[in-house]
Scaffold this motif. Sequence first.
Motif, PDB file in Angstrom:
ATOM      1  N   PRO A   1       0.809  -1.220   0.000  1.00 15.74           N
ATOM      2  CA  PRO A   1       0.000   0.000   0.000  1.00 15.74           C
ATOM      3  C   PRO A   1       0.848   1.280   0.000  1.00 15.74           C
ATOM      4  O   PRO A   1       0.454   2.284  -0.590  1.00 15.74           O
ATOM      5  CB  PRO A   1      -0.829  -0.113   1.284  1.00 15.74           C
ATOM      6  N   ALA A   2       2.008   1.223   0.631  1.00 10.13           N
ATOM      7  CA  ALA A   2       2.894   2.388   0.636  1.00 10.13           C
ATOM      8  C   ALA A   2       3.434   2.653  -0.764  1.00 10.13           C
ATOM      9  O   ALA A   2       3.531   3.805  -1.197  1.00 10.13           O
ATOM     10  CB  ALA A   2       4.036   2.188   1.619  1.00 10.13           C
ATOM     11  N   LEU A   3       3.770   1.592  -1.474  1.00 10.37           N
ATOM     12  CA  LEU A   3       4.258   1.748  -2.846  1.00 10.37           C
ATOM     13  C   LEU A   3       3.148   2.300  -3.738  1.00 10.37           C
ATOM     14  O   LEU A   3       3.387   3.173  -4.578  1.00 10.37           O
ATOM     15  CB  LEU A   3       4.774   0.409  -3.374  1.00 10.37           C
ATOM     16  N   ALA A   4       1.930   1.814  -3.547  1.00 12.49           N
ATOM     17  CA  ALA A   4       0.795   2.313  -4.331  1.00 12.49           C
ATOM     18  C   ALA A   4       0.531   3.781  -4.008  1.00 12.49           C
ATOM     19  O   ALA A   4       0.277   4.586  -4.912  1.00 12.49           O
ATOM     20  CB  ALA A   4      -0.447   1.467  -4.071  1.00 12.49           C
ATOM     21  N   ALA A   5       0.599   4.153  -2.737  1.00 14.84           N
ATOM     22  CA  ALA A   5       0.394   5.551  -2.355  1.00 14.84           C
ATOM     23  C   ALA A   5       1.478   6.443  -2.958  1.00 14.84           C
ATOM     24  O   ALA A   5       1.186   7.540  -3.441  1.00 14.84           O
ATOM     25  CB  ALA A   5       0.382   5.681  -0.832  1.00 14.84           C
ATOM     26  N   ALA A   6       2.715   5.957  -2.966  1.00 16.10           N
ATOM     27  CA  ALA A   6       3.819   6.738  -3.537  1.00 16.10           C
ATOM     28  C   ALA A   6       3.641   6.930  -5.035  1.00 16.10           C
ATOM     29  O   ALA A   6       3.945   7.988  -5.575  1.00 16.10           O
ATOM     30  CB  ALA A   6       5.150   6.055  -3.244  1.00 16.10           C
ATOM     31  N   ALA A   7       3.124   5.911  -5.711  1.00 16.88           N
ATOM     32  CA  ALA A   7       2.946   5.993  -7.165  1.00 16.88           C
ATOM     33  C   ALA A   7       1.705   6.785  -7.544  1.00 16.88           C
ATOM     34  O   ALA A   7       1.720   7.541  -8.520  1.00 16.88           O
ATOM     35  CB  ALA A   7       2.866   4.585  -7.753  1.00 16.88           C
ATOM     36  N   LEU A   8       0.617   6.630  -6.804  1.00 19.22           N
ATOM     37  CA  LEU A   8      -0.656   7.232  -7.195  1.00 19.22           C
ATOM     38  C   LEU A   8      -0.916   8.598  -6.554  1.00 19.22           C
ATOM     39  O   LEU A   8      -1.528   9.459  -7.189  1.00 19.22           O
ATOM     40  CB  LEU A   8      -1.806   6.285  -6.851  1.00 19.22           C
ATOM     41  N   MET A   9      -0.507   8.780  -5.322  1.00 15.54           N
ATOM     42  CA  MET A   9      -0.757  10.056  -4.647  1.00 15.54           C
ATOM     43  C   MET A   9       0.461  10.976  -4.769  1.00 15.54           C
ATOM     44  O   MET A   9       0.431  11.959  -5.477  1.00 15.54           O
ATOM     45  CB  MET A   9      -1.109   9.822  -3.182  1.00 15.54           C
ATOM     46  N   SER A  10       1.517  10.627  -4.041  1.00 13.00           N
ATOM     47  CA  SER A  10       2.785  11.366  -4.107  1.00 13.00           C
ATOM     48  C   SER A  10       3.834  10.550  -3.368  1.00 13.00           C
ATOM     49  O   SER A  10       3.491   9.743  -2.506  1.00 13.00           O
ATOM     50  CB  SER A  10       2.657  12.747  -3.459  1.00 13.00           C
ATOM     51  N   PRO A  11       5.103  10.757  -3.702  1.00 13.68           N
ATOM     52  CA  PRO A  11       6.150  10.053  -2.956  1.00 13.68           C
ATOM     53  C   PRO A  11       6.092  10.330  -1.451  1.00 13.68           C
ATOM     54  O   PRO A  11       6.376   9.453  -0.647  1.00 13.68           O
ATOM     55  CB  PRO A  11       7.443  10.574  -3.582  1.00 13.68           C
ATOM     56  N   TRP A  12       5.694  11.551  -1.063  1.00 11.12           N
ATOM     57  CA  TRP A  12       5.613  11.885   0.362  1.00 11.12           C
ATOM     58  C   TRP A  12       4.491  11.108   1.051  1.00 11.12           C
ATOM     59  O   TRP A  12       4.626  10.735   2.218  1.00 11.12           O
ATOM     60  CB  TRP A  12       5.450  13.392   0.554  1.00 11.12           C
ATOM     61  N   SER A  13       3.401  10.876   0.343  1.00 11.70           N
ATOM     62  CA  SER A  13       2.335  10.045   0.914  1.00 11.70           C
ATOM     63  C   SER A  13       2.844   8.626   1.125  1.00 11.70           C
ATOM     64  O   SER A  13       2.513   7.979   2.129  1.00 11.70           O
ATOM     65  CB  SER A  13       1.121  10.026  -0.014  1.00 11.70           C
ATOM     66  N   GLY A  14       3.644   8.149   0.191  1.00  9.62           N
ATOM     67  CA  GLY A  14       4.242   6.821   0.327  1.00  9.62           C
ATOM     68  C   GLY A  14       5.134   6.722   1.553  1.00  9.62           C
ATOM     69  O   GLY A  14       5.150   5.701   2.238  1.00  9.62           O
ATOM     70  N   VAL A  15       5.867   7.798   1.852  1.00 10.90           N
ATOM     71  CA  VAL A  15       6.723   7.826   3.045  1.00 10.90           C
ATOM     72  C   VAL A  15       5.873   7.629   4.300  1.00 10.90           C
ATOM     73  O   VAL A  15       6.179   6.786   5.156  1.00 10.90           O
ATOM     74  CB  VAL A  15       7.500   9.162   3.141  1.00 10.90           C
ATOM     75  N   ALA A  16       4.811   8.396   4.406  1.00 10.02           N
ATOM     76  CA  ALA A  16       3.965   8.327   5.602  1.00 10.02           C
ATOM     77  C   ALA A  16       3.300   6.963   5.744  1.00 10.02           C
ATOM     78  O   ALA A  16       3.286   6.385   6.835  1.00 10.02           O
ATOM     79  CB  ALA A  16       2.915   9.432   5.562  1.00 10.02           C
ATOM     80  N   VAL A  17       2.773   6.431   4.647  1.00  9.73           N
ATOM     81  CA  VAL A  17       2.118   5.121   4.704  1.00  9.73           C
ATOM     82  C   VAL A  17       3.130   4.035   5.056  1.00  9.73           C
ATOM     83  O   VAL A  17       2.837   3.141   5.851  1.00  9.73           O
ATOM     84  CB  VAL A  17       1.386   4.801   3.375  1.00  9.73           C
ATOM     85  N   ALA A  18       4.329   4.120   4.499  1.00 12.70           N
ATOM     86  CA  ALA A  18       5.362   3.120   4.802  1.00 12.70           C
ATOM     87  C   ALA A  18       5.758   3.159   6.278  1.00 12.70           C
ATOM     88  O   ALA A  18       5.896   2.108   6.915  1.00 12.70           O
ATOM     89  CB  ALA A  18       6.589   3.344   3.921  1.00 12.70           C
ATOM     90  N   CYS A  19       5.939   4.350   6.811  1.00 11.86           N
ATOM     91  CA  CYS A  19       6.320   4.467   8.230  1.00 11.86           C
ATOM     92  C   CYS A  19       5.215   3.934   9.134  1.00 11.86           C
ATOM     93  O   CYS A  19       5.483   3.128  10.035  1.00 11.86           O
ATOM     94  CB  CYS A  19       6.642   5.918   8.572  1.00 11.86           C
ATOM     95  N   PHE A  20       3.978   4.367   8.889  1.00 12.45           N
ATOM     96  CA  PHE A  20       2.856   3.863   9.693  1.00 12.45           C
ATOM     97  C   PHE A  20       2.716   2.356   9.539  1.00 12.45           C
ATOM     98  O   PHE A  20       2.521   1.645  10.518  1.00 12.45           O
ATOM     99  CB  PHE A  20       1.540   4.530   9.279  1.00 12.45           C
ATOM    100  N   GLY A  21       2.798   1.881   8.309  1.00 12.28           N
ATOM    101  CA  GLY A  21       2.628   0.451   8.049  1.00 12.28           C
ATOM    102  C   GLY A  21       3.661  -0.387   8.770  1.00 12.28           C
ATOM    103  O   GLY A  21       3.327  -1.413   9.374  1.00 12.28           O
ATOM    104  N   HIS A  22       4.910   0.033   8.725  1.00 16.09           N
ATOM    105  CA  HIS A  22       5.937  -0.756   9.409  1.00 16.09           C
ATOM    106  C   HIS A  22       5.745  -0.728  10.922  1.00 16.09           C
ATOM    107  O   HIS A  22       5.890  -1.753  11.583  1.00 16.09           O
ATOM    108  CB  HIS A  22       7.353  -0.306   9.074  1.00 16.09           C
TER     109      HIS A  22
END
Length: 167
Positions: free
Chosen positions: A38-59
């Motif tokens: 989901p973090a990779l999808a957020a980074a690709a579809l929303m923005s790389p910064w959204s991917g950062v936040a989702v990845a941190c929360f997810g981990h």
Amino acid sequence: MTRNKQLALFTAFVSLAAAGSFIKIPSPAGSVAFDSMPALAAAALMSPWSGVAVACFGHLLSAGLAGFPLGPLHVMVAVQMGLLAFFYGVLYRRNAKRAATLMFVIGNGILAPLCFWPVLGKAVVIGLIPSLLAAAVLNGLTALIIIPRIKPAFLQSAMRIDHEKKT
């Protein structure tokens, strides 16, 4: 895209990361899971910064479910995951999709654990690499397959909201 839509999408991606954190991949640490896609999808579809936040929360969610086996080192792992998601988003948006996936797999499966060699020792790091590599491949390939399939719906939804805003 409106602020409310961004918040709703961000929440959806974090929720998917939380759900993915329940799908564990056997490893010595116990926190290796299916939470990166989901973090990779957020980074690709929303923005790389959204991917950062989702990845941190997810981990951190995944590590919390496992009882934080590496203790405070999970904060560093979350930062690593965030950086990998950011660069995945940058490469994916430049239409280097395979390069983005390869970078994520090598970074998450091999390079990231090597940073912990001095702290955890050779045996632990070598023991973690196979499960981290398997998780990175599964998360990366799933993202590579799913993102193009959800992108049209994602764009259509964004257009519909923009259209509603104009009337």
